[in-house]
Design a protein around this motif. Structure first.
Motif, PDB file in Angstrom:
ATOM      1  N   ASP A 179     -11.789 -62.364 -17.767  1.00  0.00           N
ATOM      2  CA  ASP A 179     -10.743 -63.435 -18.302  1.00  0.00           C
ATOM      3  C   ASP A 179     -11.040 -64.946 -17.445  1.00  0.00           C
ATOM      4  O   ASP A 179     -10.809 -65.911 -18.134  1.00  0.00           O
ATOM      5  CB  ASP A 179      -9.233 -62.885 -17.703  1.00  0.00           C
ATOM      6  CG  ASP A 179      -8.935 -61.644 -18.741  1.00  0.00           C
ATOM      7  OD1 ASP A 179      -9.747 -61.542 -19.723  1.00  0.00           O
ATOM      8  OD2 ASP A 179      -8.024 -60.926 -18.217  1.00  0.00           O
ATOM      9  N   LYS A 180     -11.386 -64.926 -16.208  1.00  0.00           N
ATOM     10  CA  LYS A 180     -11.818 -66.011 -15.381  1.00  0.00           C
ATOM     11  C   LYS A 180     -12.856 -66.799 -16.128  1.00  0.00           C
ATOM     12  O   LYS A 180     -12.808 -68.022 -16.392  1.00  0.00           O
ATOM     13  CB  LYS A 180     -11.962 -65.746 -14.115  1.00  0.00           C
ATOM     14  CG  LYS A 180     -12.095 -66.852 -13.283  1.00  0.00           C
ATOM     15  CD  LYS A 180     -12.523 -66.609 -11.692  1.00  0.00           C
ATOM     16  CE  LYS A 180     -12.427 -67.847 -10.809  1.00  0.00           C
ATOM     17  NZ  LYS A 180     -12.891 -67.360  -9.463  1.00  0.00           N
ATOM     18  N   ALA A 181     -13.971 -66.109 -16.594  1.00  0.00           N
ATOM     19  CA  ALA A 181     -15.082 -66.568 -17.218  1.00  0.00           C
ATOM     20  C   ALA A 181     -14.703 -67.366 -18.501  1.00  0.00           C
ATOM     21  O   ALA A 181     -15.054 -68.526 -18.635  1.00  0.00           O
ATOM     22  CB  ALA A 181     -16.181 -65.524 -17.456  1.00  0.00           C
ATOM     23  N   ALA A 183     -11.628 -68.192 -19.214  1.00  0.00           N
ATOM     24  CA  ALA A 183     -10.709 -69.602 -18.818  1.00  0.00           C
ATOM     25  C   ALA A 183     -11.762 -70.775 -18.212  1.00  0.00           C
ATOM     26  O   ALA A 183     -11.529 -72.054 -18.856  1.00  0.00           O
ATOM     27  CB  ALA A 183      -9.785 -69.107 -17.963  1.00  0.00           C
ATOM     28  N   ASP A 184     -12.625 -70.522 -17.406  1.00  0.00           N
ATOM     29  CA  ASP A 184     -13.609 -71.393 -17.116  1.00  0.00           C
ATOM     30  C   ASP A 184     -14.179 -72.278 -18.395  1.00  0.00           C
ATOM     31  O   ASP A 184     -14.589 -73.216 -18.425  1.00  0.00           O
ATOM     32  CB  ASP A 184     -14.941 -70.747 -16.073  1.00  0.00           C
ATOM     33  CG  ASP A 184     -13.933 -70.547 -14.967  1.00  0.00           C
ATOM     34  OD1 ASP A 184     -12.712 -71.065 -14.680  1.00  0.00           O
ATOM     35  OD2 ASP A 184     -14.694 -69.492 -13.952  1.00  0.00           O
ATOM     36  N   LYS A 185     -14.796 -71.250 -19.241  1.00  0.00           N
ATOM     37  CA  LYS A 185     -15.530 -71.866 -20.455  1.00  0.00           C
ATOM     38  C   LYS A 185     -14.534 -72.610 -21.081  1.00  0.00           C
ATOM     39  O   LYS A 185     -14.931 -73.751 -21.766  1.00  0.00           O
ATOM     40  CB  LYS A 185     -15.923 -70.692 -21.405  1.00  0.00           C
ATOM     41  CG  LYS A 185     -16.900 -71.197 -22.469  1.00  0.00           C
ATOM     42  CD  LYS A 185     -17.248 -69.827 -23.197  1.00  0.00           C
ATOM     43  CE  LYS A 185     -18.174 -70.412 -24.216  1.00  0.00           C
ATOM     44  NZ  LYS A 185     -18.697 -69.114 -25.089  1.00  0.00           N
ATOM     45  N   ALA A 187     -11.662 -74.305 -19.977  1.00  0.00           N
ATOM     46  CA  ALA A 187     -11.656 -75.340 -19.333  1.00  0.00           C
ATOM     47  C   ALA A 187     -12.950 -76.284 -19.560  1.00  0.00           C
ATOM     48  O   ALA A 187     -12.714 -77.526 -19.310  1.00  0.00           O
ATOM     49  CB  ALA A 187     -11.294 -74.984 -17.831  1.00  0.00           C
ATOM     50  N   ALA A 188     -13.981 -75.833 -19.249  1.00  0.00           N
ATOM     51  CA  ALA A 188     -15.234 -76.679 -19.390  1.00  0.00           C
ATOM     52  C   ALA A 188     -15.309 -77.333 -20.753  1.00  0.00           C
ATOM     53  O   ALA A 188     -15.468 -78.756 -20.893  1.00  0.00           O
ATOM     54  CB  ALA A 188     -16.438 -75.988 -19.393  1.00  0.00           C
ATOM     55  N   GLU A 189     -15.000 -76.735 -21.846  1.00  0.00           N
ATOM     56  CA  GLU A 189     -15.033 -77.275 -23.350  1.00  0.00           C
ATOM     57  C   GLU A 189     -13.617 -78.200 -23.518  1.00  0.00           C
ATOM     58  O   GLU A 189     -14.014 -79.366 -24.178  1.00  0.00           O
ATOM     59  CB  GLU A 189     -14.693 -75.964 -24.314  1.00  0.00           C
ATOM     60  CG  GLU A 189     -15.988 -75.203 -24.437  1.00  0.00           C
ATOM     61  CD  GLU A 189     -15.534 -73.916 -25.448  1.00  0.00           C
ATOM     62  OE1 GLU A 189     -14.420 -73.877 -25.937  1.00  0.00           O
ATOM     63  OE2 GLU A 189     -16.684 -73.154 -25.514  1.00  0.00           O
ATOM     64  N   LYS A 190     -12.722 -77.876 -22.596  1.00  0.00           N
ATOM     65  CA  LYS A 190     -11.684 -78.955 -22.874  1.00  0.00           C
ATOM     66  C   LYS A 190     -11.821 -80.169 -22.128  1.00  0.00           C
ATOM     67  O   LYS A 190     -11.611 -81.337 -22.528  1.00  0.00           O
ATOM     68  CB  LYS A 190     -10.117 -78.197 -22.216  1.00  0.00           C
ATOM     69  CG  LYS A 190      -9.139 -79.220 -22.405  1.00  0.00           C
ATOM     70  CD  LYS A 190      -7.809 -78.503 -21.742  1.00  0.00           C
ATOM     71  CE  LYS A 190      -6.603 -79.254 -21.912  1.00  0.00           C
ATOM     72  NZ  LYS A 190      -5.439 -78.724 -21.277  1.00  0.00           N
TER      73      LYS A 190
END
Length: 293
Positions: A179-181, A183-185, A187-190
Motif C-alpha cells: 500500500d505504501k509503495a 501511495a508513493d507511486k 504521490a510521485a505521479e501526482k
C-alpha cells in the motif's frame, strides 16, 4: 724703343753734368753729410727707445702668458678637483643606492620569510584543526558504531522475543508495504503532474504577458498614429481656414473697387447727366485699369 733711347740720352747727360758741375756736386754732398749724421743719430735713438718699449712689451706679454698659463693650470686643477669630487659624490651616491637596494632586498626577503612562516603556521593550524575534526569524527563514528551494535543486539533480542509476533504480522507488513509503495507511486505521479501543470501555467502566463506587451505596443503605435493624423487634420483645417479667409478678404476687396456708390438724383438731374454723358467722349482704359478688371 723710345724709352731705351730716352734713358741712354739721360745717362749721357748725367755723365756730362758730373764733369761740368763736379764742384757743385761735391759741395752738395758735403752739405748733406751733417744732415745725414743728425738724421742717423736721431734714428738710432728712436730705434733704441722703440727697442726698449718692445723689450718691455715682450716682458709684459711673457708675464701675461705665464699668468694665463698659471690661471689655466689652476682652472684645470680646479676642474680636475671638481671632476674628482663629482666622481666621489657619484660613487657615494651609487654606494648609498646599492646599500638602500640591499636593505630593501633584505626587508623584502624578511617580509617573504615572515609571510612564509605565517602561511606555515596557518597551514599547521589548519592541519591540527583537521586532525582534531577527524579524531572527533572517528570518536563519533565509534560511538555511533557501539550504539548501533547495542541497538542491533537489542533488536535481535526483540526480534527473537517477537519472532512469533513478526511471523503473524509479516503478512500485514507486506500489505502495508505494498500500500505504501502504491501511495508513493501515486504521490510521485501526482508531483510530476503538478510540476507539468506548473510549467504549463508558467508558459501560459509568459505568453499572456507577451500578448499584453504586444497589445500595449500596438495601442501605443495606434495612439501615436491617431495623434499624428489628428495633428495633420488640424493643420489641414487651419490651412483651409487661412485659405478661405484669404479668399474672402480678396473677394471683399474686389467688389469694393468695382461697384461705384449710387447717388439719389432727381429726374431733371438724371436727364442732364444723360446729356452730359452723351456729350462726353469715351475715355480709353489704361493697361493698369485693364489688369484690375
Amino acid at each position: 724703343m723710345k724709352k731705351l733711347v730716352g734713358g741712354s740720352v739721360a745717362i749721357l747727360i748725367g755723365i756730362v753734368s758730373f764733369s761740368i758741375f763736379l764742384k757743385s756736386f761735391v759741395m752738395v754732398i758735403l752739405g748733406i753729410v751733417p744732415v745725414v749724421l743728425v738724421l742717423s743719430g736721431a734714428t738710432i735713438i728712436y730705434l733704441k727707445r722703440d727697442l726698449l718699449k718692445f723689450w718691455e712689451r715682450g716682458k709684459k706679454v711673457a708675464a701675461e702668458k705665464v699668468a694665463a698659463e698659471k690661471a689655466a693650470a689652476e682652472k684645470a686643477a680646479a676642474e680636475k678637483a671638481a671632476t674628482e669630487k663629482a666622481a666621489a659624490e657619484k660613487a657615494a651616491a651609487e654606494k648609498a643606492a646599492a646599500e638602500k637596494a640591499a636593505a630593501e632586498k633584505a626587508a623584502a626577503e624578511k617580509a617573504a620569510a615572515d609571510k612564509a612562516a605565517a602561511d606555515k603556521a596557518a597551514a599547521d593550524k589548519a592541519a591540527a584543526e583537521k586532525a582534531a575534526a577527524e579524531k572527533a569524527a572517528a570518536e563519533k563514528a565509534a560511538a555511533d558504531k557501539a550504539a548501533a551494535e547495542k541497538a542491533a543486539a537489542e533488536k535481535a533480542a526483540a526480534e527473537k522475543a517477537a519472532a512469533d509476533k513478526a511471523a503473524a504480522e509479516k503478512a500485514a507488513a507486506d500489505k502495508a508495504a505494498a500500500d505504501k509503495a502504491a501511495a508513493d507511486k501515486a504521490a510521485a505521479e501526482k508531483a510530476a503532474a503538478d510540476k507539468e501543470a506548473a510549467k504549463k501555467v508558467a508558459a501560459e502566463k509568459k505568453a499572456a504577458k507577451k500578448v499584453a506587451a504586444d497589445k500595449k505596443a500596438a495601442k501605443k503605435v495606434a495612439a501615436e498614429k491617431e495623434a499624428a493624423e489628428k495633428e495633420a487634420a488640424e493643420k489641414a483645417a487651419a490651412d483651409k481656414a487661412a485659405a478661405e479667409k484669404a479668399s474672402l478678404e480678396q473677394g471683399e476687396e474686389a467688389p469694393s473697387k468695382k461697384t461705384p456708390v449710387k447717388k439719389e438724383t432727381t429726374p431733371a438731374k438724371k436727364t442732364g447727366e444723360k446729356k452730359q454723358q452723351k456729350r462726353k467722349p469715351k475715355q480709353k482704359r489704361t493697361p493698369k485699369q485693364k489688369r484690375k478688371k
